[in-house]
Motif scaffolding. Structure first.
Motif, PDB file in Angstrom:
ATOM      1  N   GLU A  47       0.716  -1.191  -0.074  1.00  0.00           N
ATOM      2  CA  GLU A  47      -0.182  -0.085   0.046  1.00  0.00           C
ATOM      3  C   GLU A  47       0.849   1.335   0.093  1.00  0.00           C
ATOM      4  O   GLU A  47       0.520   2.225  -0.519  1.00  0.00           O
ATOM      5  CB  GLU A  47      -1.195  -0.022   1.314  1.00  0.00           C
ATOM      6  CG  GLU A  47      -2.169  -0.844   0.963  1.00  0.00           C
ATOM      7  CD  GLU A  47      -3.067  -0.871   2.075  1.00  0.00           C
ATOM      8  OE1 GLU A  47      -3.194   0.250   2.574  1.00  0.00           O
ATOM      9  OE2 GLU A  47      -3.795  -1.847   2.540  1.00  0.00           O
ATOM     10  N   VAL A  48       1.958   1.132   0.775  1.00  0.00           N
ATOM     11  CA  VAL A  48       2.792   2.349   0.880  1.00  0.00           C
ATOM     12  C   VAL A  48       3.459   2.623  -0.655  1.00  0.00           C
ATOM     13  O   VAL A  48       3.680   3.764  -1.050  1.00  0.00           O
ATOM     14  CB  VAL A  48       3.893   2.164   1.907  1.00  0.00           C
ATOM     15  CG1 VAL A  48       5.067   3.128   1.795  1.00  0.00           C
ATOM     16  CG2 VAL A  48       3.376   2.299   3.127  1.00  0.00           C
ATOM     17  N   ARG A  49       3.968   1.558  -1.318  1.00  0.00           N
ATOM     18  CA  ARG A  49       4.454   1.651  -2.562  1.00  0.00           C
ATOM     19  C   ARG A  49       3.332   2.131  -3.842  1.00  0.00           C
ATOM     20  O   ARG A  49       3.792   3.106  -4.568  1.00  0.00           O
ATOM     21  CB  ARG A  49       4.760   0.312  -3.083  1.00  0.00           C
ATOM     22  CG  ARG A  49       6.295  -0.002  -2.699  1.00  0.00           C
ATOM     23  CD  ARG A  49       6.665  -1.093  -3.241  1.00  0.00           C
ATOM     24  NE  ARG A  49       7.669  -1.764  -2.525  1.00  0.00           N
ATOM     25  CZ  ARG A  49       7.868  -2.982  -2.084  1.00  0.00           C
ATOM     26  NH1 ARG A  49       7.258  -3.905  -2.503  1.00  0.00           N
ATOM     27  NH2 ARG A  49       9.235  -3.314  -1.315  1.00  0.00           N
ATOM     28  N   GLU A  50       2.113   1.806  -3.507  1.00  0.00           N
ATOM     29  CA  GLU A  50       1.236   2.170  -4.342  1.00  0.00           C
ATOM     30  C   GLU A  50       0.867   3.975  -4.331  1.00  0.00           C
ATOM     31  O   GLU A  50       0.843   4.552  -5.255  1.00  0.00           O
ATOM     32  CB  GLU A  50      -0.098   1.677  -3.709  1.00  0.00           C
ATOM     33  CG  GLU A  50      -1.280   1.388  -5.081  1.00  0.00           C
ATOM     34  CD  GLU A  50      -2.466   0.421  -4.650  1.00  0.00           C
ATOM     35  OE1 GLU A  50      -3.610   0.690  -4.642  1.00  0.00           O
ATOM     36  OE2 GLU A  50      -2.000  -0.875  -4.306  1.00  0.00           O
ATOM     37  N   LEU A  51       0.854   4.069  -2.964  1.00  0.00           N
ATOM     38  CA  LEU A  51       0.828   5.511  -2.574  1.00  0.00           C
ATOM     39  C   LEU A  51       1.937   6.335  -3.073  1.00  0.00           C
ATOM     40  O   LEU A  51       1.822   7.392  -3.727  1.00  0.00           O
ATOM     41  CB  LEU A  51       0.771   5.694  -1.009  1.00  0.00           C
ATOM     42  CG  LEU A  51       1.028   7.136  -0.316  1.00  0.00           C
ATOM     43  CD1 LEU A  51      -0.188   7.886  -0.899  1.00  0.00           C
ATOM     44  CD2 LEU A  51       0.855   7.101   1.195  1.00  0.00           C
ATOM     45  N   ALA A  52       3.059   5.767  -3.226  1.00  0.00           N
ATOM     46  CA  ALA A  52       4.266   6.371  -3.632  1.00  0.00           C
ATOM     47  C   ALA A  52       4.058   6.669  -5.143  1.00  0.00           C
ATOM     48  O   ALA A  52       4.604   7.575  -5.773  1.00  0.00           O
ATOM     49  CB  ALA A  52       5.780   5.869  -3.476  1.00  0.00           C
TER      50      ALA A  52
END
Lengths: 245, 245, 245, 245
Positions: free
Chosen positions: A221-226
């Motif tokens: 999810e953090v990667r998607e946000l990035a």
């Protein structure tokens, strides 16, 4: 830092001689206890060897302690060596450092905590049982009402004690024999603790693997946000072409 | 990879015959030990069967070892089978692979680590107690000062030993009997370790569930942040309509 | 869902009568075993009571099983009740459900896993020791070479057994007595496992608290990032005043 | 809050006198039990001292309980002190609070959970064995068929009991002696539990260290993302120069 490096050099230089001395001690002690009808001079020599090993062990420990950067930390992380100085019975535990040698040779062992623990436990439990059997036989043999009178009985008694089974068909009656027994019982409690702990940590590990999946979800999810933020930046009207980092 | 697939094919083909052999071994051994007053030729046949099973087990193990892609790994993950080759007493542990069969049938078991461990522990502890009782009876029966003289006593002794209670009302006096006892004590320590570890991991699991809530909170915050960024992007003056990903 | 609600209604309605029956069983059994020189009709009545309780327990278990939505799950989560049906000795364990009642009264207990486990362990270990002492006394009293002949000895023997100490000054010699002993040993292994596991999970909890700090750090960073994004949004030139969510 | 501060003041003021009383109790009790052929008045005085210590301990406990803000919590966190009031045998456990004193002196101990546990376990196990040996000797000495008749035997018996080995060469035959034995067995189960748990938590800790790397990876990604957002903000066309926070 500098001193600790010198300690490591000292330890590497003396490792094999010290293991050799520990083996010599075990052989001399076992020979003296088990050898029936030895000529007087052989027995005297063997006794001298077992005694003479002690100051060498003590000196080695003190040198390492003096060379150590943080002394209290040294005492704590090398408590097995300290015990080996105080208790002749546990001197052969010095041989355990062979496991460390094996670790350098076999790369797999270096990362496999459970395998290494299994190695340590097997080697030290066997050594402790063997030495305790010798020591109890040495102590009990002379007592009039003793029931541990040959080496087979002594090993059998040592195993029933370290496993905390304690049938009571054999038990020490002398003071020295009972001291050996108490040390064996402590070893037995530690043995049970380590075996249980190793199994438990393996279990917890397995359960944690499932949990790790959740941690991976979070990372995704953090990667998607990035990616979202990067896209946002790419769309900006007044953007220049130099990267932000 | 290729070899490992062939090993799996081999294992699937031989699983049932090997389990059958293990059962045959148990039956023949139990019959020989418990059957009093058997005619000579029956006893000889039963003895031959128990002996003849061994080379088959050894051959099976070696074939699988040769077919294994990573041999050391095979030895470690199949240590039960290796032990079963070395120690006839533990041969029936081969039957434990039935648990694996049960796992395929009952999907629930496949995901339930604690249930599976309970199954393994119950089956193997029972088998070990049964075989140890037979072996100790076989060893002790002939000794003049033995106190384990019938199968009831032998089972009773085996259970007091594996539980580490060790009353001492019955205990082996022969060398073979004591070797059986030592194996039983090791099994007892392992049993205690596994039971404790299973309970402990269940506990830690329960406590972790509470912690998981916190991890979920963190995920919720990351999601909220992502929504914020998405809203920001939607508000941008110079935005075009193509999605960022 | 519907059926499970009916099961809960049934359980709430029968909880107190069943606890009463369990108490009645214990009292009648203890009276019959411990009451020396009872008139014949009293002993017959007490015997009848202990027998008559069984079909009620069985019927209760079957009704709950039939009403359960997921039967296999019911058997697994209520295994104590199932065991209580099969083994009269463990019937009083039904009283443990009182702990559940206590949990409703005392809110603190409902969230305190370690406290609850301590409660369960203390109550069930005491009950098991008491019932085992009665049962072994009942079994051994008649045997000619028995060494457990009064209730004090029986309780003493039960405690040395469940703690796996096993002095061997008292031990059962009859088949029934040995079956009781085996159940007690299983209880002892479980007891050791649960106590160790509770302590271990408390430890791991303490260590995890330190780790939680790290998880909190991560959350703080995510929050900081969110503030940054919010600030960014506030600064945007073409922003409108409607919130993004 | 106010009351709890007064309790802490009271505890600080009375800590050393109470430890002194506990030591006095141990000395008087040991002297009375071990001193053979004491003159009558000395024995009477020693007996009086051991009895007179009790109301002081009780009063101290009650004062602290009354001063405690949350009484139930006080009872639970200070259960050792409560037990010390009820069981004279465990009174010297009050000396354990010295470990707390040592913790203040040695900063390292304050953060080292495993070292602290090792300290508590060693001190309390030694105290419990010593007091149990005295108590069992006091109880058994007068019994006609006792086999624990001198202090050496008593200590030996206490150690075989707390380690759950239980040879059965020595065992109590009186009621009081058996009560002491039961308490020792409980201590032994707790000892095994704590040792195992400490080792297990150390293991889990080690395994978690590896996992922590993953948590650090996640943090690194969050930081990278924050840098991205900050860069985005710096690039904005319509930006003003006041910081967002």
């Amino acid at each position: 830092m500098d001193r600790d490096r010198r300690r490591q050099q000292y330890e590497q230089a003396t490792q094999w001689p010290m293991i050799g001395l520990a083996v010599l001690f075990v052989v001399a002690y076992a020979w003296r206890v088990l050898g029936v009808g030895l000529p007087g001079w052989v027995e005297t020599t063997l006794g001298l060897v077992t005694v003479a090993v002690w100051p060498v062990f003590l000196a080695d420990y003190l040198v390492r302690l003096v060379l150590a950067e943080r002394r209290w930390r040294f005492v704590r992380t090398n408590w097995v060596d300290g015990v080996a100085v105080l208790l002749p019975l546990l001197r052969p535990l010095r041989i355990i450092s062979l496991v460390r040698v094996a670790r350098v040779i076999d790369r797999r062992l270096a990362t496999d905590l459970h395998g290494r623990v299994a190695g340590y436990v097997t080697v030290s439990a066997s050594l402790v049982v063997f030495m305790a059997a010798l020591a109890v036989l040495d102590a009990e043999r002379g007592a009039p009402d003793a029931n541990i009178t040959d080496f087979g009985d002594a090993v059998w008694w040592a195993i029933t004690t370290i496993s905390t089974v304690g049938y009571g068909d054999r038990y020490p009656v002398t003071g020295e024999g009972r001291v050996v027994a108490v040390l064996l019982m402590l070893a037995g409690i530690a043995l049970l603790g380590v075996v249980t702990a190793a199994v438990a940590s393996w279990f917890v590990d397995r359960v944690s693997d499932a949990r790790d999946g959740e941690s991976d979800d979070l990372r995704a999810e953090v990667r998607e946000l990035a990616a979202e933020v990067r896209a946002l930046r790419a769309e900006l009207p007044g953007r220049d072409l130099t990267p932000g980092r």
